[in-house]
Design a protein around this motif. Structure first.
Motif, PDB file in Angstrom:
ATOM      1  N   GLU A 224       0.869  -1.176   0.000  1.00 35.71           N
ATOM      2  CA  GLU A 224       0.000   0.000   0.000  1.00 35.71           C
ATOM      3  C   GLU A 224       0.901   1.220   0.000  1.00 35.71           C
ATOM      4  O   GLU A 224       1.857   1.284   0.771  1.00 35.71           O
ATOM      5  N   ALA A 225       0.613   2.169  -0.867  1.00 37.33           N
ATOM      6  CA  ALA A 225       1.421   3.388  -0.941  1.00 37.33           C
ATOM      7  C   ALA A 225       0.532   4.611  -0.796  1.00 37.33           C
ATOM      8  O   ALA A 225      -0.551   4.674  -1.390  1.00 37.33           O
ATOM      9  N   THR A 226       0.994   5.550  -0.003  1.00 38.17           N
ATOM     10  CA  THR A 226       0.332   6.850   0.103  1.00 38.17           C
ATOM     11  C   THR A 226       1.241   7.885  -0.528  1.00 38.17           C
ATOM     12  O   THR A 226       2.398   8.048  -0.116  1.00 38.17           O
ATOM     13  N   ILE A 313       8.229   3.680  -6.343  1.00 38.96           N
ATOM     14  CA  ILE A 313       7.155   4.521  -5.803  1.00 38.96           C
ATOM     15  C   ILE A 313       7.726   5.802  -5.199  1.00 38.96           C
ATOM     16  O   ILE A 313       7.243   6.913  -5.495  1.00 38.96           O
ATOM     17  N   THR A 314       8.733   5.672  -4.363  1.00 39.93           N
ATOM     18  CA  THR A 314       9.301   6.873  -3.737  1.00 39.93           C
ATOM     19  C   THR A 314      10.020   7.745  -4.767  1.00 39.93           C
ATOM     20  O   THR A 314       9.950   8.983  -4.700  1.00 39.93           O
ATOM     21  N   HIS A 320       7.781  14.003  -9.199  1.00 43.93           N
ATOM     22  CA  HIS A 320       6.593  14.862  -9.342  1.00 43.93           C
ATOM     23  C   HIS A 320       6.357  15.722  -8.091  1.00 43.93           C
ATOM     24  O   HIS A 320       5.235  16.141  -7.831  1.00 43.93           O
ATOM     25  N   ARG A 321       7.431  15.948  -7.324  1.00 41.79           N
ATOM     26  CA  ARG A 321       7.426  16.841  -6.174  1.00 41.79           C
ATOM     27  C   ARG A 321       6.515  16.358  -5.038  1.00 41.79           C
ATOM     28  O   ARG A 321       6.034  17.139  -4.225  1.00 41.79           O
ATOM     29  N   CYS A 322       6.269  15.053  -5.003  1.00 38.11           N
ATOM     30  CA  CYS A 322       5.441  14.473  -3.950  1.00 38.11           C
ATOM     31  C   CYS A 322       6.298  13.627  -3.001  1.00 38.11           C
ATOM     32  O   CYS A 322       7.438  13.282  -3.308  1.00 38.11           O
ATOM     33  N   LEU A 323       5.714  13.305  -1.880  1.00 35.89           N
ATOM     34  CA  LEU A 323       6.324  12.379  -0.932  1.00 35.89           C
ATOM     35  C   LEU A 323       5.514  11.081  -0.928  1.00 35.89           C
ATOM     36  O   LEU A 323       4.294  11.101  -1.141  1.00 35.89           O
ATOM     37  N   ALA A 324       6.196   9.957  -0.678  1.00 38.01           N
ATOM     38  CA  ALA A 324       5.504   8.665  -0.677  1.00 38.01           C
ATOM     39  C   ALA A 324       5.962   7.812   0.489  1.00 38.01           C
ATOM     40  O   ALA A 324       7.146   7.808   0.858  1.00 38.01           O
ATOM     41  N   THR A 325       5.019   7.099   1.065  1.00 37.11           N
ATOM     42  CA  THR A 325       5.322   6.072   2.058  1.00 37.11           C
ATOM     43  C   THR A 325       4.772   4.740   1.524  1.00 37.11           C
ATOM     44  O   THR A 325       3.714   4.705   0.897  1.00 37.11           O
ATOM     45  N   VAL A 326       5.495   3.662   1.798  1.00 37.08           N
ATOM     46  CA  VAL A 326       5.110   2.349   1.287  1.00 37.08           C
ATOM     47  C   VAL A 326       5.028   1.370   2.453  1.00 37.08           C
ATOM     48  O   VAL A 326       5.949   1.282   3.265  1.00 37.08           O
TER      49      VAL A 326
END
Length: 446
Positions: A224-226, A313-314, A320-326
């Motif tokens: 799951e990734a946010t 994912i990260t 795209h200038r976003c942060l991701a947690t997996v």
């Protein structure tokens, strides 16, 4: 441990209106083995036994329970084992049940069924439709329980002929919950030399079985990734940081891990099955969630995919200038190993099924990307897993498992029950252990 006194055969069969023919003139010896297997199938096809299995399956289907919540299913199983005077342990692995039939001495062989349902709303309209909203037996586990109980009835009727002990493993939480691991930790495989499992298959014809030695089903992991950005007006995207665009590129890039990084001969799959983000057509949301699964036939490939999934994912989110947690759900849904059938059990599987069904009904099956936590048992002891056919032209196409329209051809139940019983009984006859194992201790409670 629940201890049940053995009842006379006439009392065991008293649940039926019409007496059931038993094999009083036969024993599970090496002579006439083929005929014995066919008689076991005939026993399972008796209308009273068949209707009993169907009734069990429909009760479970109407009351589906998710992993580690199978309390009523477990209670039903224990009630049936009590009726048959079969001794068992409970609870094992939270809701699991482990029964014992035979001499209570080595050798020990296990046969297994899973009990849990899926988070899914049933769309099949019939009398026994799920009564629990958002839960459904869409993978046949209700049938698996009914067949294992059917096997228990067959084996109990011929308990005096068993050359050892058959262990009945009723397991919770196969659907991603690693229920098999908890069953093993709870002692379900204590002294057991081998284990057999069946799964109903909509793509295999009725009265046929299909399997293969070696790698059969893929190992699987979940993620799951946010992906977090900055919300804003859809007409002014330059004032926002769009996580939907980032997530879209993540999904495309994940597919490159299979098409451009994996050996084409090393079968792998990555699928994103859930994409959640946004509440309005003209608003860029703050964040997006994606969920998916990855599959492969070796533990090494699974670990490589896991590592690269997180990097992609990260990395793409950052582009795209976003942060991701997996999150890989190491505790709730641990990585499931590939299902690898033990090569030394191949001939046993083929001979038992061939003697019962006809050798032309025993088919080789290609490797399958579906996953099964039966693999945990196979990591511990030799095991063999196979598909049990239920396709019938008269019924039309049967939907794939994990579909809200999934249906069971109940005519397959006697085949599964008889095969379970035969795999176990013949194993005890042919694979006697040279060195006896310690006798299993009896406890009042597990």
């Amino acid at each position: 441990m629940k201890l049940c006194m053995k009842l006379p055969l006439v009392l065991v069969l008293s649940v039926f209106v019409v007496p059931v023919t038993v094999l009083s003139d036969s024993s599970l010896s090496s002579n006439g083995v083929s005929e014995i297997h066919k008689k076991l199938l005939s026993f399972a096809q008796n209308p009273q036994v068949f209707d009993w299995m169907v009734g069990i399956r429909r009760k479970i289907h109407a009351n589906p329970e998710l992993g580690y919540e199978e309390f009523e299913t477990s209670e039903l199983i224990r009630a049936e084992l009590d009726q048959m005077s079969i001794e068992y342990k409970h609870p094992v692995g939270v809701t699991g049940v482990v029964g014992f039939i035979g001499t209570q001495k080595p050798p020990f062989v296990a046969i297994r069924a899973d009990m849990d349902a899926l988070t899914m709303q049933e769309m099949v309209e019939w009398v026994h439709k799920s009564k629990n909203a958002g839960k459904m037996h869409a993978c046949g586990h209700d049938a698996h329980v009914a067949m294992l109980l059917g096997a228990a009835k067959i084996l109990k009727e011929h308990e005096q002929d068993l050359q050892g002990t058959v262990v009945l493993v009723f397991q919770p939480a196969e659907e991603g919950g690693a229920g098999a691991k908890k069953m093993i930790a709870g002692g379900a495989l204590e002294n057991v030399s081998a284990i057999f499992g069946l799964h109903v298959a909509n793509h295999v014809p009725i009265a046929e079985v299909a399997s293969r030695p070696g790698p059969f089903l893929a190992g699987a992991g979940f993620f799951e990734a946010t992906i977090s950005g900055k919300g804003g007006h859809a007409a002014l995207p330059h004032h926002a940081v769009d996580p939907i665009l980032a997530a879209s590129n993540v999904i495309v890039s994940l597919q490159h891990l299979v098409s451009r990084e994996a050996d084409p001969l090393d079968l792998q799959v990555i699928t994103v099955g859930k994409f959640q983000g946004g509440d309005a057509f003209n608003v860029i949301p703050d964040s997006v969630k994606i969920d998916g699964t990855f599959r492969a036939f070796t533990t090494e490939s699974l670990m490589q995919l896991k590592q690269r999934i997180k990097q992609v994912i990260t990395g793409q989110a950052s582009v795209h200038r976003c942060l991701a947690t997996v999150n890989f759900f190491e505790d709730e849904k641990p990585l499931s190993p590939p299902t690898v059938n033990h090569k030394d059990l191949r001939e046993h599987f083929r001979n038992v099924a061939g003697d019962m069904l006809g050798f032309e009904k025993v088919k080789d099956h290609q490797r399958w990307m579906g996953s099964e936590d039966f693999a945990y048992y196979q990591e511990a002891i030799p095991g063999y897993f196979s598909f049990l056919g239920m396709a019938d032209d008269a019924l039309g196409p049967l939907p794939m498992p994990h579909s809200p329209y999934f249906r069971i051809n109940e005519d397959a139940l006697p085949y599964g029950a008889a095969l379970h019983a035969s795999f176990a009984a013949r194993y005890l006859l042919e694979f006697q252990q040279e060195v006896p194992l310690p006798e299993r201790e009896h406890h009042d409670e597990l």
